[in-house]
Design an enzyme around this catalytic site. Sequence first.
Site, PDB file in Angstrom:
ATOM      1  N   LYS A   1       0.865  -1.135  -0.089  1.00 17.61           N
ATOM      2  CA  LYS A   1      -0.012  -0.128  -0.015  1.00 17.61           C
ATOM      3  C   LYS A   1       0.728   1.181   0.025  1.00 17.61           C
ATOM      4  O   LYS A   1       1.887   1.276   0.882  1.00 17.61           O
ATOM      5  CB  LYS A   1      -0.924   0.108   1.165  1.00 17.61           C
ATOM      6  CG  LYS A   1      -1.898   1.211   1.259  1.00 17.61           C
ATOM      7  CD  LYS A   1      -2.944   1.119   2.339  1.00 17.61           C
ATOM      8  CE  LYS A   1      -3.990   1.931   2.289  1.00 17.61           C
ATOM      9  NZ  LYS A   1      -3.519   3.447   2.204  1.00 17.61           N
ATOM     10  N   LEU A   2       0.747   2.174  -0.842  1.00 18.34           N
ATOM     11  CA  LEU A   2       1.315   3.342  -1.220  1.00 18.34           C
ATOM     12  C   LEU A   2       1.012   4.532  -0.422  1.00 18.34           C
ATOM     13  O   LEU A   2      -0.200   4.728  -0.317  1.00 18.34           O
ATOM     14  CB  LEU A   2       1.878   3.549  -2.837  1.00 18.34           C
ATOM     15  CG  LEU A   2       2.282   2.487  -3.530  1.00 18.34           C
ATOM     16  CD1 LEU A   2       2.264   2.682  -4.924  1.00 18.34           C
ATOM     17  CD2 LEU A   2       3.766   2.368  -3.117  1.00 18.34           C
TER      18      LEU A   2
ATOM     19  N   ARG B   1      -4.046   9.194  -4.930  1.00 19.31           N
ATOM     20  CA  ARG B   1      -4.472   8.430  -6.110  1.00 19.31           C
ATOM     21  C   ARG B   1      -4.644   9.357  -7.416  1.00 19.31           C
ATOM     22  O   ARG B   1      -5.159  10.532  -7.272  1.00 19.31           O
ATOM     23  CB  ARG B   1      -5.869   7.835  -5.555  1.00 19.31           C
ATOM     24  CG  ARG B   1      -6.751   6.799  -6.645  1.00 19.31           C
ATOM     25  CD  ARG B   1      -5.779   5.587  -6.575  1.00 19.31           C
ATOM     26  NE  ARG B   1      -6.418   4.488  -7.547  1.00 19.31           N
ATOM     27  CZ  ARG B   1      -7.558   3.685  -6.986  1.00 19.31           C
ATOM     28  NH1 ARG B   1      -8.009   3.915  -5.713  1.00 19.31           N
ATOM     29  NH2 ARG B   1      -8.120   2.879  -7.839  1.00 19.31           N
TER      30      ARG B   1
ATOM     31  N   GLU C   1       3.437   1.428   4.431  1.00 16.92           N
ATOM     32  CA  GLU C   1       2.018   1.786   4.758  1.00 16.92           C
ATOM     33  C   GLU C   1       1.091   0.751   5.107  1.00 16.92           C
ATOM     34  O   GLU C   1       0.224   0.730   5.874  1.00 16.92           O
ATOM     35  CB  GLU C   1       1.216   2.662   3.497  1.00 16.92           C
ATOM     36  CG  GLU C   1       0.046   3.042   3.620  1.00 16.92           C
ATOM     37  CD  GLU C   1      -0.196   4.292   4.395  1.00 16.92           C
ATOM     38  OE1 GLU C   1      -1.472   4.587   4.206  1.00 16.92           O
ATOM     39  OE2 GLU C   1       0.653   4.488   4.902  1.00 16.92           O
TER      40      GLU C   1
ATOM     41  N   LYS D   1      -5.830  -8.152  -3.597  1.00 19.30           N
ATOM     42  CA  LYS D   1      -6.699  -7.992  -4.583  1.00 19.30           C
ATOM     43  C   LYS D   1      -6.947  -9.205  -4.966  1.00 19.30           C
ATOM     44  O   LYS D   1      -6.182 -10.304  -5.360  1.00 19.30           O
ATOM     45  CB  LYS D   1      -6.120  -7.261  -5.847  1.00 19.30           C
ATOM     46  CG  LYS D   1      -5.839  -5.462  -5.287  1.00 19.30           C
ATOM     47  CD  LYS D   1      -5.171  -4.954  -6.289  1.00 19.30           C
ATOM     48  CE  LYS D   1      -4.977  -3.456  -6.114  1.00 19.30           C
ATOM     49  NZ  LYS D   1      -4.561  -2.481  -7.102  1.00 19.30           N
TER      50      LYS D   1
ATOM     51  N   LYS E   1      -7.696  -3.369   1.707  1.00 18.32           N
ATOM     52  CA  LYS E   1      -6.388  -2.877   2.416  1.00 18.32           C
ATOM     53  C   LYS E   1      -6.049  -3.462   3.763  1.00 18.32           C
ATOM     54  O   LYS E   1      -6.869  -3.757   4.752  1.00 18.32           O
ATOM     55  CB  LYS E   1      -6.372  -1.359   2.514  1.00 18.32           C
ATOM     56  CG  LYS E   1      -7.514  -0.679   3.290  1.00 18.32           C
ATOM     57  CD  LYS E   1      -7.656   0.862   2.855  1.00 18.32           C
ATOM     58  CE  LYS E   1      -8.739   1.387   3.604  1.00 18.32           C
ATOM     59  NZ  LYS E   1      -8.657   2.838   3.452  1.00 18.32           N
TER      60      LYS E   1
END
Length: 973
Positions: free
Chosen positions: A322-323, A327, A488, A493, A509
């Site tokens: 997770k960046l 977005r 993060e 997915k 997430k």
Amino acid sequence: MAPDTEMRDADAIEEEKLQYNHGGVTEQELDEKYPNRPHNHSKTLPFHELLTTLFNPLLANRKKPPGAAAPRRKTGPAHMTPNEIRHSIIERFISRWRQKVGNDFYPALRLIIPEKDRDRAMYGLKEKTIAKLIVRVIGIDKKSEDALALLNWKLPGHRVSASAGDFAARCFEVLTKRPIRSKAGDLTVGQVNAMLDELSLMSKEEEQLHVFEDFYRKMNPEELMWLIRMILRQMKIGATEKTLLDVWHKDAESLFNVSSSLRRVCWELYDPELSLHGDQSQIALMSCFQPELAGFTLSSFQKLVEKMKPDPDDDVFWIEEKLDGERMQLHMAREDSGKVRFSFWSRKAKDYTYLYGSGFDDDNAALTRHLTKAFHPSIRNIILDGEMVTWDMSLDAIVAFGTLKTAAISEQKNPFSDSGRRPLFRVFDCLYVNDKPLTRYTLRDRRKALEASIQPVHRRMEIHSYTEGRTVDDIKARLSQVVAEASEGLVVKNPRSMYKHERTEDWIKVKPEYMSEYGEDLDCLIIGGYFGSGSRGGRLSSFLCGLKVDENSKKCWSFFKVGGGMAAGDYAEIYHMTDGKWKDWNAQKPPDEYIELAGKGRQFEKPDQWIKPEDSIVVAVKAASVSNTDQFRTGYTLRFPRFKSIRKDRDWDTALSVKDFFQLKNEVEQKHEDNKFELDTTRKTKRAAPKRRKKPLEIAGNEVANQYAGPDTEIFKGLTFFVLPGTNKLKKSKADLEALVKSNGGNIVQTHTVENVICIGDSRILKAASIIKGGKHNIVRAQWLLDCVEQHQIDSEAGRSKFVLPYEPCHMFHTVEDDVEMIAANVDEFGDSYTRDLTVQSLAKLCESMADIDPSASFDFYAQLESHGIDLDESPGSMFRRTVVYFDAPEDDNLDAQFAQQVVQFGNGTIANSLGDKSITHVIVGANSQASRLKEIRSEMSSRRQVPRVVDMIWVLECWKEKTMLDEEKYVP
């Protein structure tokens, strides 16, 4: 209609068309682009009809106090709910528009929800600039009372103070004294749009002044007030965008999600009988859309894996890092001439093309000038979905999101520097290639298209990597890895999923905090404030937070108070964002329309001041756990809530609702049940069979061979029981339990259909399954019978009142939905009963069940003080009371480390002597710590069940300075 009338109306329509330039696009060009768009048969309605037939009725409906509507009946507006009235008002206005004007509703809709209008340029006008223009238009002295009231509209100290905090209302008060027109003006909706188009193209104050003078001559004060709301895009008309779109057309929201265009919504869905088909509901090139958002879960990893593997023949899921960025969607189109155009939009549909670039040859581009070789030669156009992050070239790592815009501006000025920070676009999805939308293809197929379409450009635009997973261990291993790297978190997915323009469980997430009970940030609304004392005296120092009752309501239920974790800068920002919107709490006339407290007339935890939810802000709060309470309207509150941040990206109506919270709570409880089940299956304990005395007994005239050996009481007198057959943990037969009931005054029946019968059972036999399916009866475990008799003896010996014990969760084999919360309220968060005395055995069992609880969340003396309303977060002597700190500082930081250790000890924190101490909650590192040492520490900590926070020593010093424990994320080295 007479010929001359038709001629005049046609002339009026043509006049409006000439004035209304559609952002510089001609009518002919629009007809070519939208050949089926509707054309109005008459000129648009007068502007003032927007007020009289839509805005004002909606506001009047919104202000209607709860409970004022009569009970619902089949007919008559007086008996409609507020939501039905809202829909009726909008439907009537739309019907009138269709009848009087035609099917092109776009001119009206872009004025009704101007914040969603992407076709008109931003005006670049803020309140202070508009105030200066109005002062000049009405010709008053800049130092006059009214001029100061406009320029200082947030301050309540002026004579016109009723509108404090509402700039448009303040303008109305001032303009009412000096109107040119007292009656409604004669401008049409189309003419107002034309004038606003003109205003949006102006940047000089003198040009803007000319347009405002024109509005002032042609509008009365009320019309001007609403015009100012449209310019500021702050309407607040008492109906949401979703409601308006739903009333216009059943597919309107879907089309808006894929286009962000009110124009398309109005022109493609003008006929209520027609539905979207095929490509109409697909994304389009150079048109912003709502991206797919990842959901989050507090269930076990096992449940997450099950959601990701619906196909037993294809059990793979993808795990991505997770960046920490913004977005972003990138649109690229290669024209026949060879010129390439770019557009960039954020999740909130903000256009960032000016920042990242409009083409390869854009000399002001922070990104696109570096992408000349990024696309395969066969790619004519493409839409990419990803995250824009800040990359530090010297560290060769991603840095905090807050530096992104600064890095982009720096890159605009120094585009070819190999040092410093730059924006990096990490792409994880491809949604459109060579005129073909890909949203209905699987993620796996879209990934293939992505890899075939672009060539990564090092540290400019890269494809975001993923790993394949199949088991819980795969997620845990990857999560440990990203924790060790101070990342993060993860996004898991489903590669078989199609792209959806909403929050979905196809993407989930996972952060390290999510795996702790209620460690996930809760985004809640501030609805009240409490004045502080001492150094915080004279201002609001803690806040009452609430949950929205539902998505269509503006009422909130009180939930918890928070004050800990806020620095001086956080307070200043909250004061600035809510300035002028606070009202004193009036206990005689509480704002029941907006806020509901516990205790009804007693008003538990009533604040000193309150704020309307729609005027307030959303804050992210984390907490140790949730506990029952009668002090807050939700019936629950947070234990040890701590402020984390202000959620500027969330509006008030997207904050956590009551429904959202209970869904979250149920997931946590389900996770506990799953863990408990796994624990129970690994433990096998042997219990000695109890010795019994024999005592003859007859039930319903039949002698019973099994006899009850306990005391005779009247504890069950007046109660009727149906005992189901089957095994139980007590190893008592059906006859044993019936004997126990009869000896203690209860009645026995052999069916569950008797009124008010209590069903006793511990096994899921056929009869029990039938009762459960019926949904009307609880099934109570046999242990409850013994607990009732045992407590009766204890009460008798102590001379206390005797009563049947209320059910507790441990007593229930099956609970009907309506009784779940009531029964849960009979014990505390550890399962300790509020009415049943503990025995040595039950205390040992309770302590055993508490063994795995996070020590930082354990109940202690400080928690008792907090439960009585004492805010320990304001006390420096207790702010570190739930921390175990290990200092890992090099010798050249020794002096600072000694002082920091003294601060932690003074704040009642614990200093760990070794990094191997499993109770450590924080590892403090010095300013001179080497990167290799930091990596070593994170690697060692990542495998622990409760991962300690690694923070810079400045965190301790800042906590001491602010006299509260601050959120650690700002101080990660």
